[in-house]
Design a protein around this motif. Structure first.
Motif, PDB file in Angstrom:
ATOM      1  N   GLU A 111      50.017 -19.377 -44.926  1.00  0.00           N
ATOM      2  CA  GLU A 111      50.617 -18.072 -44.700  1.00  0.00           C
ATOM      3  C   GLU A 111      50.215 -17.487 -43.353  1.00  0.00           C
ATOM      4  O   GLU A 111      50.841 -16.552 -42.856  1.00  0.00           O
ATOM      5  N   ASP A 112      49.144 -18.040 -42.744  1.00  0.00           N
ATOM      6  CA  ASP A 112      48.699 -17.545 -41.450  1.00  0.00           C
ATOM      7  C   ASP A 112      49.261 -18.364 -40.295  1.00  0.00           C
ATOM      8  O   ASP A 112      48.990 -18.085 -39.135  1.00  0.00           O
ATOM      9  N   TRP A 113      50.054 -19.386 -40.618  1.00  0.00           N
ATOM     10  CA  TRP A 113      50.519 -20.338 -39.614  1.00  0.00           C
ATOM     11  C   TRP A 113      51.221 -19.650 -38.451  1.00  0.00           C
ATOM     12  O   TRP A 113      50.952 -19.903 -37.290  1.00  0.00           O
ATOM     13  N   ALA A 114      52.158 -18.755 -38.766  1.00  0.00           N
ATOM     14  CA  ALA A 114      53.028 -18.216 -37.723  1.00  0.00           C
ATOM     15  C   ALA A 114      52.346 -17.201 -36.827  1.00  0.00           C
ATOM     16  O   ALA A 114      52.724 -17.046 -35.675  1.00  0.00           O
ATOM     17  N   ASN A 115      51.339 -16.476 -37.356  1.00  0.00           N
ATOM     18  CA  ASN A 115      50.836 -15.321 -36.617  1.00  0.00           C
ATOM     19  C   ASN A 115      49.352 -15.346 -36.271  1.00  0.00           C
ATOM     20  O   ASN A 115      48.890 -14.484 -35.524  1.00  0.00           O
ATOM     21  N   SER A 116      48.594 -16.308 -36.793  1.00  0.00           N
ATOM     22  CA  SER A 116      47.147 -16.263 -36.577  1.00  0.00           C
ATOM     23  C   SER A 116      46.781 -16.349 -35.104  1.00  0.00           C
ATOM     24  O   SER A 116      45.802 -15.758 -34.656  1.00  0.00           O
ATOM     25  N   TRP A 117      47.576 -17.084 -34.316  1.00  0.00           N
ATOM     26  CA  TRP A 117      47.260 -17.259 -32.912  1.00  0.00           C
ATOM     27  C   TRP A 117      47.402 -15.984 -32.102  1.00  0.00           C
ATOM     28  O   TRP A 117      46.789 -15.827 -31.046  1.00  0.00           O
ATOM     29  N   LYS A 118      48.191 -15.018 -32.590  1.00  0.00           N
ATOM     30  CA  LYS A 118      48.443 -13.810 -31.808  1.00  0.00           C
ATOM     31  C   LYS A 118      47.171 -12.996 -31.578  1.00  0.00           C
ATOM     32  O   LYS A 118      47.052 -12.264 -30.597  1.00  0.00           O
ATOM     33  N   ALA A 119      46.201 -13.148 -32.494  1.00  0.00           N
ATOM     34  CA  ALA A 119      44.945 -12.413 -32.352  1.00  0.00           C
ATOM     35  C   ALA A 119      44.184 -12.837 -31.103  1.00  0.00           C
ATOM     36  O   ALA A 119      43.357 -12.086 -30.582  1.00  0.00           O
ATOM     37  N   TYR A 120      44.465 -14.036 -30.591  1.00  0.00           N
ATOM     38  CA  TYR A 120      43.724 -14.552 -29.441  1.00  0.00           C
ATOM     39  C   TYR A 120      44.474 -14.363 -28.121  1.00  0.00           C
ATOM     40  O   TYR A 120      43.934 -14.625 -27.054  1.00  0.00           O
ATOM     41  N   TYR A 121      45.704 -13.944 -28.186  1.00  0.00           N
ATOM     42  CA  TYR A 121      46.537 -13.848 -27.001  1.00  0.00           C
ATOM     43  C   TYR A 121      46.591 -12.391 -26.554  1.00  0.00           C
ATOM     44  O   TYR A 121      47.287 -11.576 -27.137  1.00  0.00           O
ATOM     45  N   LYS A 122      45.839 -12.051 -25.518  1.00  0.00           N
ATOM     46  CA  LYS A 122      45.703 -10.698 -25.007  1.00  0.00           C
ATOM     47  C   LYS A 122      46.206 -10.644 -23.566  1.00  0.00           C
ATOM     48  O   LYS A 122      46.430 -11.679 -22.939  1.00  0.00           O
ATOM     49  N   PRO A 123      46.410  -9.422 -23.010  1.00  0.00           N
ATOM     50  CA  PRO A 123      46.824  -9.335 -21.606  1.00  0.00           C
ATOM     51  C   PRO A 123      45.910 -10.151 -20.708  1.00  0.00           C
ATOM     52  O   PRO A 123      44.694 -10.093 -20.820  1.00  0.00           O
ATOM     53  N   LEU A 124      46.524 -10.921 -19.817  1.00  0.00           N
ATOM     54  CA  LEU A 124      45.778 -11.871 -19.006  1.00  0.00           C
ATOM     55  C   LEU A 124      46.086 -11.632 -17.532  1.00  0.00           C
ATOM     56  O   LEU A 124      47.243 -11.680 -17.107  1.00  0.00           O
ATOM     57  N   HIS A 125      45.043 -11.357 -16.741  1.00  0.00           N
ATOM     58  CA  HIS A 125      45.191 -11.167 -15.310  1.00  0.00           C
ATOM     59  C   HIS A 125      45.082 -12.515 -14.604  1.00  0.00           C
ATOM     60  O   HIS A 125      44.121 -13.260 -14.807  1.00  0.00           O
ATOM     61  N   ILE A 126      46.071 -12.820 -13.770  1.00  0.00           N
ATOM     62  CA  ILE A 126      46.092 -14.078 -13.039  1.00  0.00           C
ATOM     63  C   ILE A 126      46.351 -13.781 -11.568  1.00  0.00           C
ATOM     64  O   ILE A 126      47.265 -13.016 -11.229  1.00  0.00           O
ATOM     65  N   GLY A 127      45.569 -14.383 -10.702  1.00  0.00           N
ATOM     66  CA  GLY A 127      45.737 -14.154  -9.274  1.00  0.00           C
ATOM     67  C   GLY A 127      45.398 -12.721  -8.898  1.00  0.00           C
ATOM     68  O   GLY A 127      44.563 -12.064  -9.530  1.00  0.00           O
ATOM     69  N   LYS A 128      46.070 -12.214  -7.885  1.00  0.00           N
ATOM     70  CA  LYS A 128      45.757 -10.876  -7.377  1.00  0.00           C
ATOM     71  C   LYS A 128      46.496  -9.766  -8.108  1.00  0.00           C
ATOM     72  O   LYS A 128      45.995  -8.639  -8.189  1.00  0.00           O
ATOM     73  N   LYS A 129      47.689 -10.071  -8.663  1.00  0.00           N
ATOM     74  CA  LYS A 129      48.469  -8.959  -9.213  1.00  0.00           C
ATOM     75  C   LYS A 129      49.272  -9.281 -10.468  1.00  0.00           C
ATOM     76  O   LYS A 129      49.849  -8.390 -11.079  1.00  0.00           O
ATOM     77  N   MET A 130      49.325 -10.547 -10.883  1.00  0.00           N
ATOM     78  CA  MET A 130      50.116 -10.894 -12.060  1.00  0.00           C
ATOM     79  C   MET A 130      49.338 -10.575 -13.339  1.00  0.00           C
ATOM     80  O   MET A 130      48.156 -10.903 -13.455  1.00  0.00           O
ATOM     81  N   VAL A 131      49.996  -9.955 -14.299  1.00  0.00           N
ATOM     82  CA  VAL A 131      49.403  -9.690 -15.609  1.00  0.00           C
ATOM     83  C   VAL A 131      50.399 -10.170 -16.668  1.00  0.00           C
ATOM     84  O   VAL A 131      51.532  -9.681 -16.738  1.00  0.00           O
ATOM     85  N   ILE A 132      49.980 -11.151 -17.474  1.00  0.00           N
ATOM     86  CA  ILE A 132      50.814 -11.661 -18.555  1.00  0.00           C
ATOM     87  C   ILE A 132      50.465 -10.890 -19.816  1.00  0.00           C
ATOM     88  O   ILE A 132      49.319 -10.928 -20.286  1.00  0.00           O
ATOM     89  N   VAL A 133      51.447 -10.181 -20.363  1.00  0.00           N
ATOM     90  CA  VAL A 133      51.204  -9.280 -21.496  1.00  0.00           C
ATOM     91  C   VAL A 133      52.010  -9.754 -22.704  1.00  0.00           C
ATOM     92  O   VAL A 133      53.236  -9.914 -22.620  1.00  0.00           O
ATOM     93  N   PRO A 134      51.351 -10.016 -23.851  1.00  0.00           N
ATOM     94  CA  PRO A 134      52.088 -10.376 -25.069  1.00  0.00           C
ATOM     95  C   PRO A 134      53.064  -9.268 -25.463  1.00  0.00           C
ATOM     96  O   PRO A 134      52.773  -8.078 -25.279  1.00  0.00           O
ATOM     97  N   LYS A 135      54.183  -9.681 -26.008  1.00  0.00           N
ATOM     98  CA  LYS A 135      55.236  -8.732 -26.347  1.00  0.00           C
ATOM     99  C   LYS A 135      54.760  -7.671 -27.334  1.00  0.00           C
ATOM    100  O   LYS A 135      55.236  -6.537 -27.321  1.00  0.00           O
ATOM    101  N   TRP A 136      53.809  -8.029 -28.189  1.00  0.00           N
ATOM    102  CA  TRP A 136      53.356  -7.123 -29.240  1.00  0.00           C
ATOM    103  C   TRP A 136      52.176  -6.244 -28.797  1.00  0.00           C
ATOM    104  O   TRP A 136      51.673  -5.447 -29.568  1.00  0.00           O
ATOM    105  N   GLU A 137      51.717  -6.406 -27.563  1.00  0.00           N
ATOM    106  CA  GLU A 137      50.581  -5.629 -27.057  1.00  0.00           C
ATOM    107  C   GLU A 137      51.072  -4.512 -26.146  1.00  0.00           C
ATOM    108  O   GLU A 137      52.053  -4.660 -25.419  1.00  0.00           O
TER     109      GLU A 137
END
Length: 307
Positions: free
Chosen positions: A102-128
């Motif tokens: 039952e946790d298959w689809a969503n358990s990974w989302k807990a580990y995926y947070k906004p991520l700063h890459i390089g000087k200005k790129m920020v990868i933001v999960p859709k649910w955050e």
């Protein structure tokens, strides 16, 4: 919720593709469990010493397992392996052992947070929710089962290089696009036309959803077997991304120059460090020049120019 300290990711393929599977799984971890029962046929001599399930195992298939710490987002690893296998034409059966169904689809989302890459790129999960700082470029992503969240070294290296190489007005092609993250980043950095391609229809669907969410109307995504379906109707490209595997970059090397303008750049990534020199040698043999090499935690990305 993870129920064990370790999560087992097991992939099964036809025996003829076992070596390819081992090569891809070794990119995740060198400590692998390989199951190949094709040479076992001891019923006549020592059958009483061999478990019946092993003696009766399917001799036409082989499996490779990697064991991941419970706190590591297994779906990102699974998506990475799926993407790399798809790139080399291998379709495996995936099993996750140690995770509640039952946790298959969503358990990974807990580990995926906004991520700063390089000087200005920020990868933001859709649910955050994220409040951008001045000068930051936000890329909203829901990678689903397509590889490409920015957390893996190979993707991060290319995004950092995109920051340095993309110029306004560039035309960009991303071969093996996964979630579409690189094409979207290139568009956010000012590329006029970004065309993303993947051999996996699931990845294409996910990428199209992410492209729609990004609001970047100059990004498209289509199914293509490497370069075969890449659109050249408007001529060659200023920049090509190939975040795949060493074998595929080697396979692309004789043809990729035809898709590049004379002053174009190829960003080649997904290369394990041990094979970097081999890839460099093949690229150079095909009239391509290595302008820069970047290494990170056992992975290599190359900035390649047309000679």
């Amino acid at each position: 919720m993870v129920t064990k300290d370790w999560t087992q990711l097991k992939v099964t393929v036809p025996l003829s593709q076992l070596d390819d599977l081992v090569a891809v799984m070794s990119m995740v971890n060198n400590n692998l469990m390989i199951e190949d029962y094709s040479d076992i046929d001891l019923k006549t001599c020592y059958g009483d010493l061999i478990d019946e399930s092993i003696l009766n195992a399917d001799k036409t298939i082989g499996s490779v397992s990697v064991f991941l710490p419970a706190e590591r987002p297994f779906t990102d690893v699974m998506s990475f392996v799926k993407g790399r296998l798809a790139a080399i034409g291998v379709e495996g059966k995936f099993e996750i052992i140690g995770v509640n169904e039952e946790d298959w689809a969503n358990s990974w989302k807990a580990y995926y947070k906004p991520l700063h890459i390089g000087k200005k790129m920020v990868i933001v999960p859709k649910w955050e929710e994220y409040d951008p700082r001045e000068g930051e470029i936000i890329v909203t992503m829901d990678p689903g089962m397509a590889f490409g969240t920015g957390t893996h070294e190979t993707t991060r290296l290319v995004i950092e290089l995109l920051e340095e190489t993309v110029r306004p007005g560039m035309r960009v092609a991303d071969v093996g696009c996964g979630s579409g993250i690189l094409a979207i980043c290139a568009a956010k950095l000012g590329a006029t036309c970004c065309r993303a391609y993947d051999i996996d229809p699931v990845a294409v669907r996910v990428a199209r959803e992410n492209i729609a969410d990004s609001g970047e109307e100059n990004v498209t995504c289509d199914v293509s077997d490497l370069l075969k379906g890449v659109d050249l109707s408007d001529g060659p490209y200023d920049l090509i991304c190939a975040n795949i595997v060493a074998d595929i970059i080697i396979r692309m090397a004789p043809d990729v120059g035809r898709y590049m303008k004379d002053d174009a750049i190829l960003l080649a990534s997904g290369i394990i460090t041990e094979r970097a020199e081999e890839v460099i040698g093949v690229l150079e043999a095909n009239h391509l020049e290595i302008a820069r090499r970047c290494d990170d935690n056992g992975w290599c990305a190359l900035v390649v120019k047309k000679k």
